[in-house]
Each structure stands twice: as C-alpha cells, then as structure tokens.
Motif scaffolding. Structure first.
Motif, PDB file in Angstrom:
ATOM      1  N   LEU A  82       6.009  -6.530   0.393  1.00  0.00           N
ATOM      2  CA  LEU A  82       4.988  -5.495  -1.416  1.00  0.00           C
ATOM      3  C   LEU A  82       5.437  -5.607  -2.289  1.00  0.00           C
ATOM      4  N   CYS A  83       4.772  -6.019  -3.409  1.00  0.00           N
ATOM      5  CA  CYS A  83       5.473  -6.458  -4.468  1.00  0.00           C
ATOM      6  C   CYS A  83       4.233  -4.982  -5.273  1.00  0.00           C
ATOM      7  N   THR A  84       5.265  -3.882  -5.983  1.00  0.00           N
ATOM      8  CA  THR A  84       4.268  -2.692  -6.286  1.00  0.00           C
ATOM      9  C   THR A  84       5.531  -1.979  -7.572  1.00  0.00           C
ATOM     10  N   PRO A  87       4.313   2.561  -5.933  1.00  0.00           N
ATOM     11  CA  PRO A  87       4.743   2.597  -5.040  1.00  0.00           C
ATOM     12  C   PRO A  87       3.837   4.435  -4.296  1.00  0.00           C
ATOM     13  N   THR A  93      10.179   3.346   1.913  1.00  0.00           N
ATOM     14  CA  THR A  93       8.938   1.921   0.838  1.00  0.00           C
ATOM     15  C   THR A  93       7.833   2.260   1.688  1.00  0.00           C
ATOM     16  N   THR A  94       7.006   1.466   0.729  1.00  0.00           N
ATOM     17  CA  THR A  94       5.330   1.721   1.247  1.00  0.00           C
ATOM     18  C   THR A  94       5.021   0.054   2.102  1.00  0.00           C
ATOM     19  N   ALA A  95       5.528  -0.628   2.231  1.00  0.00           N
ATOM     20  CA  ALA A  95       5.403  -1.563   2.969  1.00  0.00           C
ATOM     21  C   ALA A  95       5.759  -1.160   4.299  1.00  0.00           C
ATOM     22  N   ASP A 112       9.115  -3.420  -0.312  1.00  0.00           N
ATOM     23  CA  ASP A 112       9.221  -3.737  -1.175  1.00  0.00           C
ATOM     24  C   ASP A 112      10.481  -3.711  -2.515  1.00  0.00           C
ATOM     25  N   ASN A 114      10.607  -3.949  -6.504  1.00  0.00           N
ATOM     26  CA  ASN A 114       9.639  -3.073  -7.532  1.00  0.00           C
ATOM     27  C   ASN A 114       9.850  -4.895  -9.031  1.00  0.00           C
TER      28      ASN A 114
END
Length: 340
Positions: A82-84, A87, A93-95, A112, A114
């Motif tokens: 996940l690229c963000t 978050p 980690t959001t992933a 993730d 960033n």
C-alpha cells in the motif's frame, strides 16, 4: 531467454462520491472565476473523501473492484503493498489492516510505503523485485490518498489541484523472453523536502493534544496543513523529468518515436503542457485526463492507465512510458509493456 517476468495484469480504481467543483471554489474565492481556475489547472472537479472516509477505505473499495472485475482472486495475492501518505494509523501498518479487511491469506506479506507522486513507480519496482527473485508470484499494489484532509480551506493554491482516490493494480508473473515492466530510473533530492510538506504530525513537530490537523487558524494554514512551494516544485519538475525521460530512453535503446504512449503523474495541465513541449512528445501520444477527479497523488498514473486502456487509447502490445515526480523530492520513470 525465457525467464520469470513481472507484468501488469489489471487495474481497478475508486473515487469518493463527494465532489468539489470549480463553481464551488469560485464561490469561495470571488477573484477566481470558473474559467480562471480551469485555465490554471485543467481540472473541473475534484473527488473528496468524506470526514469519516480514510485512505484505507478507498484502498479497500479499489481492491474489491479489482476482485469484482475477475482480474485476480483473493487467494492468489501473495504480497500487498500500500502506497499512501495519509495512513489510517501511525501503527499498525494500514496494509496489515487491509489484509484482514480484504480477507487475503495470512501467508500474504503486507507493508506500507510512504511516498507520493512517484509512489506508483517505486511500488512497481518493489513488485517486480519480489516477483523476479521468486519471493512472490502475485503482488497487489494499491495507491491511495486523502490529501484533502491536509488542506487548509483558504489555501486555493492546493485546494484547486488535489483530489482523493485509490487504484488497485495486480502485478503477476509469466515466463517471457522480454521485460514487461522496467527498467527503472529513480531519483531523490531531499534538499527540497520543505517545498512539499506537512510539517506537524510526526515526532519532529508533534500535533497538538487533539491529534488532528483541524484549523489552528481559520485564516491561514498551520504546520498541520499541506504547504506547497509552487514555483520551486515547478522548476524542480522541469529540471528532473526531461533528464529522467532521456536517461530511460538511452537505457532501453528507445526514442520518443518508439514509445507508443506517455503517462506522466497527473499534476495539473499547465505543468504537463510545459513538460510535453520541453521534451518534444507529440500531443496525441501524451495523457492528460484528471480533469474530472483532480491530482490524486500516487494514484494518478494507474488511474490514467486504467482509463486510457478502457478507451483503447492504449492497446495490447503497446510500450508505455510512465513518469512520477513530486513530494520527497523524488522521481521515477519506467516502461510497461501492455500484455493483456
């Protein structure tokens, strides 16, 4: 020689329902009419996440659309990236949260990254590395941003540009005698970090006890809002992007004529027009299509690819150059062979 190669199998995108139009903005900024806003940005409408809608939510919906389109199955995903830069939490980690929400196998790796406007390029480089070293056969790469939550209402320089959105890209593997993704040109100039920044919120400059980026002042941005040094970012882009394009062409023995289509980070029309003319790319081979959703940061390139493939502007067999540039300051460029 036939080897295991990574390729882009499919993309699905998601945009929030809420919209911010040029008419809305013109009502807020009386000295900027609708035509002036469009002339400066090339953007008519921006998709905006609702107050309780996060980048994780947008990412979830984009991935669900990918599954609904039968591009892949949940149990095929062996790694989630996940690229963000927005978050859901500092941690976890959001992933990792998305792995559970999406009901992906617990054997799936998840992380993730960033990174902003060049994030899709960097994510592709990681996915290619995972696949071609045998770590994973299939990678789900999601780019998702809610930059609107960082914007101050009075800062028209950013509110007229940025929108929210997500794209889910499935990177798979096949035996092939040519690269279908890559090679890559990547670069970083952290001396320009202050030119595109949210200063407050990390441990260098902690947020107030409320833990939010709500307005400290109703009249001016605070350190918890996005600051963009527009002229400096513009000059940086004109300096590094043509050089990156030239380096990638040389590295792959290509010319502008042998590339079928060019998809750059959809920053704004003024910047993209200047880049296209400076590099010498024909207008009919150059993409600008964020007029109806705004600059969605790391998600702009896969969104543009998805739309151009759907319109058949980009076709099977085409070689597409994609280029990202911005916050970091960072940039990246690579080639994608459209294979399915």
């Amino acid at each position: 020689m036939n080897e295991l190669k990574a390729y882009l199998k499919g993309i699905a995108t998601y945009l929030p329902d809420k919209k911010l139009t040029n008419e809305d903005l013109a009502n807020e900024y009386p000295d900027w009419d609708v035509a002036k806003i469009y002339d400066k940005t090339g953007i008519s409408v921006r998709s905006i996440a609702s107050k309780d809608e996060t980048a994780g939510d947008l990412a979830f919906r984009a991935a669900e659309k990918l599954f609904e389109k039968c591009i892949c199955k949940r149990d095929e995903v062996e790694f989630l990236i996940l690229c963000t830069q927005s978050p859901d939490y500092f941690l976890p980690t959001t992933a990792c949260v998305l792995q559970n929400r999406l009901n992906l196998p617990t054997s799936c790796g998840a992380l993730d990254i960033n990174l902003g406007c060049s994030g899709f390029i960097y994510g592709l480089s990681l996915a290619k590395g995972l696949i071609e070293t045998g770590t994973a056969k299939n990678v789900l790469l999601i780019t998702s941003e809610t930059y609107s939550k960082y914007l101050h209402q009075s800062d028209r320089s950013v509110r007229t540009i940025f929108g929210d959105g997500a794209a889910a890209s499935f990177i798979s593997s096949k035996i092939c005698d040519e690269d279908l993704i890559g090679p890559f040109v990547l670069g970083t100039d952290g001396s320009g970090a202050e030119e595109l920044i949210v200063r407050q919120g990390g441990h260098r400059i902690p947020s107030p006890s409320s833990g939010t980026t709500e307005n400290v002042s109703e009249n001016a941005p605070s350190p918890g809002h996005l600051y963009m040094g527009g002229p400096e970012i513009f000059n940086f882009t004109l300096r590094v992007v043509p050089a990156a394009v030239k380096e990638l062409l040389q590295k792959t023995d290509n010319t502008l004529d042998t590339i079928d289509y060019f998809v750059f980070h959809q920053a704004n029309k003024f910047m993209l027009d200047r880049l296209r003319k400076k590099i010498g790319i024909p207008e009919n081979k150059f993409c600008f299509n964020c007029s109806d959703y705004g600059n969605t940061v790391s998600a702009t390139i896969p969104m543009a690819l998805d739309l151009e493939i759907e319109k058949r502007t980009i076709k099977t067999g085409d070689t597409v150059m994609i280029v990202g540039f911005g916050v970091g300051l960072s940039w990246g460029a690579t080639l994608i062979k459209i294979n399915s």
